[in-house]
Enzyme design. Structure first.
Site, PDB file in Angstrom:
ATOM      1  CG  ASP A  10      -1.768   1.252   1.326  1.00 47.85           C
ATOM      2  OD1 ASP A  10      -2.449   1.550   0.330  1.00 47.85           O
ATOM      3  OD2 ASP A  10      -1.751   1.946   2.351  1.00 47.85           O
ATOM      4  CB  SER A  11       0.190   4.766  -0.727  1.00 45.64           C
ATOM      5  OG  SER A  11      -1.012   4.792   0.022  1.00 45.64           O
ATOM      6  CB  CYS A  73      -2.842   1.148  -2.642  1.00 42.11           C
ATOM      7  SG  CYS A  73      -3.034   2.908  -2.903  1.00 42.11           S
ATOM      8  CD  GLU A 152      -2.253   8.412   7.256  1.00 44.09           C
ATOM      9  OE1 GLU A 152      -1.230   8.998   7.608  1.00 44.09           O
ATOM     10  OE2 GLU A 152      -2.282   7.615   6.298  1.00 44.09           O
ATOM     11  CB  CYS A 184     -10.155   5.217   0.248  1.00 46.91           C
ATOM     12  SG  CYS A 184      -8.650   5.900   0.982  1.00 46.91           S
ATOM     13  CG  HIS A 186      -6.706   5.973   5.125  1.00 49.54           C
ATOM     14  ND1 HIS A 186      -5.950   5.416   4.127  1.00 49.54           N
ATOM     15  CD2 HIS A 186      -5.838   6.608   5.950  1.00 49.54           C
ATOM     16  CE1 HIS A 186      -4.678   5.710   4.335  1.00 49.54           C
ATOM     17  NE2 HIS A 186      -4.584   6.427   5.425  1.00 49.54           N
TER      18      HIS A 186
HETATM   19  N1  DGL Z   1      -4.064   3.881   0.126  1.00 51.96           N
HETATM   20  C1  DGL Z   1      -4.739   4.936  -0.589  1.00 51.96           C
HETATM   21  C2  DGL Z   1      -5.987   4.371  -1.268  1.00 51.96           C
HETATM   22  O1  DGL Z   1      -6.543   3.364  -0.863  1.00 51.96           O
HETATM   23  C3  DGL Z   1      -5.101   6.089   0.330  1.00 51.96           C
HETATM   24  C4  DGL Z   1      -3.895   6.905   0.770  1.00 51.96           C
HETATM   25  C5  DGL Z   1      -3.140   7.539  -0.383  1.00 51.96           C
HETATM   26  O2  DGL Z   1      -3.665   8.473  -1.001  1.00 51.96           O
HETATM   27  O3  DGL Z   1      -2.037   7.082  -0.654  1.00 51.96           O
HETATM   28  O4  DGL Z   1      -6.422   4.913  -2.246  1.00 51.96           O
END
Ligand code: DGL
Length: 264
Positions: A10-11, A73, A152, A184, A186
């Site tokens: 993931d990012s 992600c 976050e 997403c 989060h």
């Molecule tokens: N992990 C990203 C997503 O699910 C969210 C956080 C980011 O923008 O990197 O799209």
């Protein structure tokens, strides 16, 4: 082969919502998690940059002999899943198709809302995935960029979270969607507040649906580990391990050990 780990990337920290569901459904599996915390967020970046970053993450995990790759992600799944699939020889599971399929099954009035990062919504990947399953369904995408920093920061309930959710989701209420995909990593942490604002709407959690897709893929290819086997987890990050642990434990609702900072 079966003992080789599942690789998840993931990012940043958000993909831990996907790891959590996979670990719950498949407790015997060894798991490696990579969070590209030095370059998060991906959701505001151009497709070219997201593709480049995602290939670096993929190559890192491939060097660790993973048996299956999970692109946790949503932004990466939306933009470069197909390219990653074409480039590697192991199964690759993204979060878009499982989430879209679940939403198609759930909707009664054939009006689905997708919420996600700017890049995910701009790509229209969820819209295409839903339409591929049922052309008659109306799909509305909505970027909610403030949700990521809000989660976050740990502000997942209370007045501020509620006001922001109300402001964003008004659009979805006007569109009369009966199903919303949390598109997403989060957003599962905001389920409570989103449900409060949109009482009659069914929420689809892409993380849960993705875990089911991982299980199906392992079973189908007979790559699963024996039930009951002791499993290991290892975490890699590209920035400070302390920050990842403190925020990540909230996402995972478990202690994070065995973590290493790496360079991609
Ligand atoms: N992990 C990203 C997503 O699910 C969210 C956080 C980011 O923008 O990197 O799209």
């Amino acid at each position: 082969m079966n003992d080789n780990p599942i690789g998840i990337f993931d990012s940043g920290v958000g993909g831990l919502t996907v790891l959590k569901e996979i670990a719950e459904l498949l407790p015997a599996e060894n798991i490696l998690y990579l969070g590209d915390t030095a370059r998060v967020p991906y959701g505001i970046r151009s497709p070219e940059t997201v593709i480049r970053y995602s290939f670096e993450c993929t190559e890192f995990l491939l060097r660790k002999n993973i048996k299956l790759l999970v692109v946790a992600c949503n932004t990466v799944s939306a933009i470069s899943l197909q390219k990653i699939r074409e480039a590697v020889s192991i199964p690759v599971i993204g979060v878009i198709d499982p989430g879209a399929a679940a939403a198609v099954n759930v909707t009664k009035n054939k009006r689905i809302g997708i919420i996600g990062t700017e890049a995910t919504i701009k790509s229209s990947s969820y819209v295409k995935a839903v339409k591929a399953l049922n052309r008659e369904i109306e799909v509305y995408g909505l970027a909610c960029p403030l949700f990521v920093p809000l989660v976050e920061e740990g502000w997942t309930e209370g007045t501020i979270a509620r006001l922001i959710a109300e402001k964003y989701l008004k659009d979805m209420t006007d569109k009369e969607t009966d199903t919303i995909v949390l598109g997403c990593t989060h957003y599962p942490l905001l389920k409570g507040v989103i449900q409060e604002v949109m009482r009659d709407v069914r929420l689809v959690d892409s993380a849960i649906e993705t875990a089911k897709a991982v299980k199906d893929a392992l079973w189908e290819k007979r790559m699963n580990r024996e039930a009951g086997a002791a499993s290991e987890r290892k975490f890699y990050v590209t920035d400070s391990t302390e920050k990842f642990v403190s925020v990540g434990e909230r996402f995972l609702q478990q202690e994070i050990k065995n973590i290493e900072k790496i360079a991609l």
